[in-house]
Design a protein around this motif. Structure first.
Motif, PDB file in Angstrom:
ATOM      1  N   VAL A 135      -2.166  10.709   4.236  1.00 22.68           N
ATOM      2  CA  VAL A 135      -0.922   9.987   3.989  1.00 22.68           C
ATOM      3  C   VAL A 135      -0.603   9.088   5.178  1.00 22.68           C
ATOM      4  O   VAL A 135      -0.681   9.506   6.338  1.00 22.68           O
ATOM      5  CB  VAL A 135       0.245  10.967   3.767  1.00 22.68           C
ATOM      6  CG1 VAL A 135       1.560  10.203   3.629  1.00 22.68           C
ATOM      7  CG2 VAL A 135      -0.001  11.820   2.525  1.00 22.68           C
ATOM      8  N   SER A 136      -0.259   7.839   4.889  1.00 19.75           N
ATOM      9  CA  SER A 136       0.194   6.915   5.925  1.00 19.75           C
ATOM     10  C   SER A 136       1.635   6.542   5.643  1.00 19.75           C
ATOM     11  O   SER A 136       1.986   6.162   4.522  1.00 19.75           O
ATOM     12  CB  SER A 136      -0.666   5.652   5.943  1.00 19.75           C
ATOM     13  OG  SER A 136      -0.132   4.715   6.857  1.00 19.75           O
ATOM     14  N   TYR A 137       2.462   6.662   6.674  1.00 20.91           N
ATOM     15  CA  TYR A 137       3.861   6.282   6.546  1.00 20.91           C
ATOM     16  C   TYR A 137       4.123   4.899   7.132  1.00 20.91           C
ATOM     17  O   TYR A 137       5.226   4.367   7.007  1.00 20.91           O
ATOM     18  CB  TYR A 137       4.753   7.317   7.247  1.00 20.91           C
ATOM     19  CG  TYR A 137       4.635   8.697   6.642  1.00 20.91           C
ATOM     20  CD1 TYR A 137       5.338   9.038   5.491  1.00 20.91           C
ATOM     21  CD2 TYR A 137       3.799   9.657   7.201  1.00 20.91           C
ATOM     22  CE1 TYR A 137       5.221  10.294   4.922  1.00 20.91           C
ATOM     23  CE2 TYR A 137       3.676  10.914   6.646  1.00 20.91           C
ATOM     24  CZ  TYR A 137       4.387  11.231   5.500  1.00 20.91           C
ATOM     25  OH  TYR A 137       4.257  12.484   4.934  1.00 20.91           O
ATOM     26  N   ALA A 138       3.124   4.315   7.758  1.00 21.03           N
ATOM     27  CA  ALA A 138       3.275   3.011   8.400  1.00 21.03           C
ATOM     28  C   ALA A 138       2.975   1.898   7.405  1.00 21.03           C
ATOM     29  O   ALA A 138       2.031   1.984   6.617  1.00 21.03           O
ATOM     30  CB  ALA A 138       2.341   2.900   9.598  1.00 21.03           C
ATOM     31  N   GLY A 139       3.800   0.856   7.426  1.00 20.15           N
ATOM     32  CA  GLY A 139       3.575  -0.268   6.530  1.00 20.15           C
ATOM     33  C   GLY A 139       4.634  -1.326   6.707  1.00 20.15           C
ATOM     34  O   GLY A 139       5.485  -1.240   7.603  1.00 20.15           O
ATOM     35  N   SER A 140       4.616  -2.304   5.840  1.00 14.63           N
ATOM     36  CA  SER A 140       5.495  -3.471   5.989  1.00 14.63           C
ATOM     37  C   SER A 140       6.642  -3.493   4.983  1.00 14.63           C
ATOM     38  O   SER A 140       7.390  -4.467   4.931  1.00 14.63           O
ATOM     39  CB  SER A 140       4.670  -4.749   5.841  1.00 14.63           C
ATOM     40  OG  SER A 140       4.028  -4.782   4.572  1.00 14.63           O
ATOM     41  N   VAL A 146      17.797   1.342   5.524  1.00 17.38           N
ATOM     42  CA  VAL A 146      16.865   2.025   6.422  1.00 17.38           C
ATOM     43  C   VAL A 146      16.337   1.007   7.422  1.00 17.38           C
ATOM     44  O   VAL A 146      15.815  -0.036   7.022  1.00 17.38           O
ATOM     45  CB  VAL A 146      15.682   2.653   5.650  1.00 17.38           C
ATOM     46  CG1 VAL A 146      14.693   3.310   6.610  1.00 17.38           C
ATOM     47  CG2 VAL A 146      16.188   3.671   4.630  1.00 17.38           C
ATOM     48  N   PRO A 147      16.442   1.259   8.725  1.00 19.42           N
ATOM     49  CA  PRO A 147      15.921   0.297   9.705  1.00 19.42           C
ATOM     50  C   PRO A 147      14.403   0.281   9.723  1.00 19.42           C
ATOM     51  O   PRO A 147      13.747   1.260   9.367  1.00 19.42           O
ATOM     52  CB  PRO A 147      16.472   0.819  11.037  1.00 19.42           C
ATOM     53  CG  PRO A 147      16.674   2.278  10.814  1.00 19.42           C
ATOM     54  CD  PRO A 147      17.074   2.426   9.373  1.00 19.42           C
ATOM     55  N   GLY A 148      13.836  -0.833  10.129  1.00 20.42           N
ATOM     56  CA  GLY A 148      12.387  -0.927  10.288  1.00 20.42           C
ATOM     57  C   GLY A 148      11.651  -1.008   8.957  1.00 20.42           C
ATOM     58  O   GLY A 148      12.230  -1.257   7.901  1.00 20.42           O
ATOM     59  N   THR A 149      10.337  -0.813   9.033  1.00 17.04           N
ATOM     60  CA  THR A 149       9.483  -0.899   7.848  1.00 17.04           C
ATOM     61  C   THR A 149       8.613   0.355   7.740  1.00 17.04           C
ATOM     62  O   THR A 149       8.403   1.072   8.711  1.00 17.04           O
ATOM     63  CB  THR A 149       8.572  -2.139   7.911  1.00 17.04           C
ATOM     64  OG1 THR A 149       7.704  -2.020   9.053  1.00 17.04           O
ATOM     65  CG2 THR A 149       9.394  -3.411   8.021  1.00 17.04           C
ATOM     66  N   SER A 150       8.103   0.582   6.534  1.00 12.89           N
ATOM     67  CA  SER A 150       7.277   1.760   6.252  1.00 12.89           C
ATOM     68  C   SER A 150       6.293   1.418   5.147  1.00 12.89           C
ATOM     69  O   SER A 150       6.346   0.326   4.557  1.00 12.89           O
ATOM     70  CB  SER A 150       8.151   2.943   5.806  1.00 12.89           C
ATOM     71  OG  SER A 150       9.136   3.262   6.757  1.00 12.89           O
ATOM     72  N   ALA A 151       5.416   2.362   4.844  1.00  6.96           N
ATOM     73  CA  ALA A 151       4.496   2.178   3.723  1.00  6.96           C
ATOM     74  C   ALA A 151       5.286   2.168   2.412  1.00  6.96           C
ATOM     75  O   ALA A 151       6.200   2.980   2.224  1.00  6.96           O
ATOM     76  CB  ALA A 151       3.462   3.298   3.700  1.00  6.96           C
ATOM     77  N   PRO A 152       4.955   1.279   1.490  1.00  6.28           N
ATOM     78  CA  PRO A 152       5.673   1.253   0.214  1.00  6.28           C
ATOM     79  C   PRO A 152       5.323   2.464  -0.652  1.00  6.28           C
ATOM     80  O   PRO A 152       4.184   2.924  -0.660  1.00  6.28           O
ATOM     81  CB  PRO A 152       5.179  -0.043  -0.439  1.00  6.28           C
ATOM     82  CG  PRO A 152       3.813  -0.261   0.146  1.00  6.28           C
ATOM     83  CD  PRO A 152       3.886   0.255   1.560  1.00  6.28           C
ATOM     84  N   ILE A 153       6.336   2.970  -1.373  1.00  6.35           N
ATOM     85  CA  ILE A 153       6.121   4.028  -2.357  1.00  6.35           C
ATOM     86  C   ILE A 153       6.790   3.584  -3.655  1.00  6.35           C
ATOM     87  O   ILE A 153       7.982   3.847  -3.873  1.00  6.35           O
ATOM     88  CB  ILE A 153       6.673   5.389  -1.885  1.00  6.35           C
ATOM     89  CG1 ILE A 153       6.036   5.802  -0.554  1.00  6.35           C
ATOM     90  CG2 ILE A 153       6.439   6.470  -2.948  1.00  6.35           C
ATOM     91  CD1 ILE A 153       6.571   7.099   0.013  1.00  6.35           C
ATOM     92  N   THR A 333      10.601   3.999   0.252  1.00  7.06           N
ATOM     93  CA  THR A 333       9.725   4.396   1.348  1.00  7.06           C
ATOM     94  C   THR A 333      10.114   5.802   1.783  1.00  7.06           C
ATOM     95  O   THR A 333      11.159   6.328   1.381  1.00  7.06           O
ATOM     96  CB  THR A 333       9.844   3.442   2.559  1.00  7.06           C
ATOM     97  OG1 THR A 333      11.162   3.551   3.109  1.00  7.06           O
ATOM     98  CG2 THR A 333       9.561   1.995   2.167  1.00  7.06           C
ATOM     99  N   ALA A 334       9.285   6.428   2.609  1.00  8.56           N
ATOM    100  CA  ALA A 334       9.573   7.767   3.124  1.00  8.56           C
ATOM    101  C   ALA A 334       8.951   7.901   4.508  1.00  8.56           C
ATOM    102  O   ALA A 334       8.071   7.114   4.886  1.00  8.56           O
ATOM    103  CB  ALA A 334       9.030   8.843   2.188  1.00  8.56           C
ATOM    104  N   ARG A 335       9.400   8.908   5.249  1.00  6.21           N
ATOM    105  CA  ARG A 335       8.800   9.171   6.550  1.00  6.21           C
ATOM    106  C   ARG A 335       8.923  10.644   6.885  1.00  6.21           C
ATOM    107  O   ARG A 335       9.982  11.242   6.683  1.00  6.21           O
ATOM    108  CB  ARG A 335       9.474   8.339   7.650  1.00  6.21           C
ATOM    109  CG  ARG A 335       8.734   8.407   8.990  1.00  6.21           C
ATOM    110  CD  ARG A 335       9.221   7.334   9.944  1.00  6.21           C
ATOM    111  NE  ARG A 335      10.442   7.685  10.630  1.00  6.21           N
ATOM    112  CZ  ARG A 335      10.507   8.391  11.770  1.00  6.21           C
ATOM    113  NH1 ARG A 335       9.374   8.867  12.303  1.00  6.21           N
ATOM    114  NH2 ARG A 335      11.653   8.630  12.350  1.00  6.21           N
TER     115      ARG A 335
END
Length: 344
Positions: A135-140, A146-153, A333-335
């Motif tokens: 699983v990758s939580y990093a993305g655009s 939610v601040p910042g960016t994450s992997a799309p879900i 997104t999730a983290r």
């Protein structure tokens, strides 16, 4: 595991790690969250309904489904654990959690996880980024609230109409008048009471703090909510987290509609995923308060941008030939925040 899912966060448990007895389970969850207490000072909760949530996950034995997911809302200042609703934000964390815990095998760079939402007996499909089988939580991908960016879900919902109330419009009416206010009582994944903000004395553009301090407004919409409960086949809703109340107004920032959501006794900082789906659907119902203020384009696929206090949430609704909503999709997104032991 503590995770952020969408614009919420909370505890994700394997069902096998919790007491099988419901009373014992609920007592444990209240204890670990620190409820009842306005600050939840003796627990992990964040003194807000959006941060006092639990997802219970297990491998499913249903055909074409990978995971069973039970959502529980832990009240902050009352000793209540409610299972009467879904949470589409926490849902965003279920797929990653299931893969992390070995309940679902990663399949290439993306893994589709079919999730049975036990609260309402409906299925959603989450697509999780799993490059290299992890699983990758990093993305655009960026979502408002939610601040910042994450992997799309991406989340796809099907057959959510009447998930809790038994019908999209449980009274059969586009409009019901309660205490003299025109309301649409609707359930397309989340039971909601949709009404014009101006009909209860506000504009619909207020911020969360102002609405939370509006004692007379909150008393008025709670009176409407209590009367709507039996009409929506929900019975006495005094101790329930549904139905939610949605105050709608004309969009201001190029979207489709503006919403101020109560969940049910606090103003929401954003809007719940399935509440957004229900409001977007209400925009398509002729004669409804939402339709009166919404801006909706033509076509069999509708992308409706629901404006909320901290941004917007876009819902993609697919329609059948007769105009019925057949599916809805949203981007979340999730983290992963913490993985360890919590003590009661």
């Amino acid at each position: 595991m503590w995770m952020r899912g969408g614009t919420s966060k909370g505890a994700f448990f394997l069902a096998s790690d919790l007491p099988a007895d419901v009373a014992a389970r609920d007592a444990f969850l209240l204890r670990i969250m620190g409820s009842p207490d306005a600050r939840q000072i003796d627990g992990m909760g964040g003194a807000d309904p959006l941060t006092s949530k639990v997802a219970i996950v297990s491998r499913s034995d249903r055909d074409d489904v990978d995971i069973d997911y039970l959502f529980l809302q832990i009240f902050v200042d009352r000793a209540i654990v409610a299972d009467t609703q879904n949470c589409g934000n926490m849902l965003a964390g279920v797929g990653p959690f299931a893969i992390e815990r070995g309940l679902v095998d990663a399949a290439g760079d993306e893994t589709r996880v079919a999730i049975y939402m036990a609260n309402t007996a409906q299925v959603a499909v989450a697509t999780v980024a799993t490059p290299g089988g992890r699983v990758s939580y990093a993305g655009s991908a960026k979502i408002d609230g939610v601040p910042g960016t994450s992997a799309p879900i991406p989340l796809e919902f099907r057959d959510t109409a009447g998930s809790t109330c038994g019908a999209l419009l449980p009274t059969g009416n586009a409009v019901d008048r309660i205490d003299g206010v025109a309301c649409t009582l609707i359930d397309n994944g989340m039971p909601c009471i949709v009404l014009k903000a101006v009909d209860v004395g506000v504009t619909g553009y207020e911020d969360r703090d102002l609405l939370d301090g509006a004692t007379e407004l909150k008393a008025r919409i709670e009176a409407i909510r209590l009367k709507a409960g039996p009409m929506m086949n929900l019975g006495d809703v005094r101790a329930q987290s549904v139905p939610k109340v949605m105050l709608v107004a004309e969009p201001r920032f190029g979207g489709s509609i503006t919403v101020r959501s109560f969940i049910p006794h606090r103003a929401h900082a954003t809007i719940g995923v399935l509440a957004a789906v229900s409001v977007a659907t209400a925009c398509l119902i002729d004669g409804s308060p939402a339709a009166a203020v919404a801006v909706v384009a033509d076509g069999p696929r509708k992308t409706l941008s629901v404006e909320h206090p901290t941004g917007e949430m876009s819902c993609v609704l697919n329609l059948s030939a007769d105009g019925t909503v057949t599916s809805a999709a949203l981007l979340r997104t999730a983290r992963k925040l913490m993985d360890g032991d919590v003590f009661a």
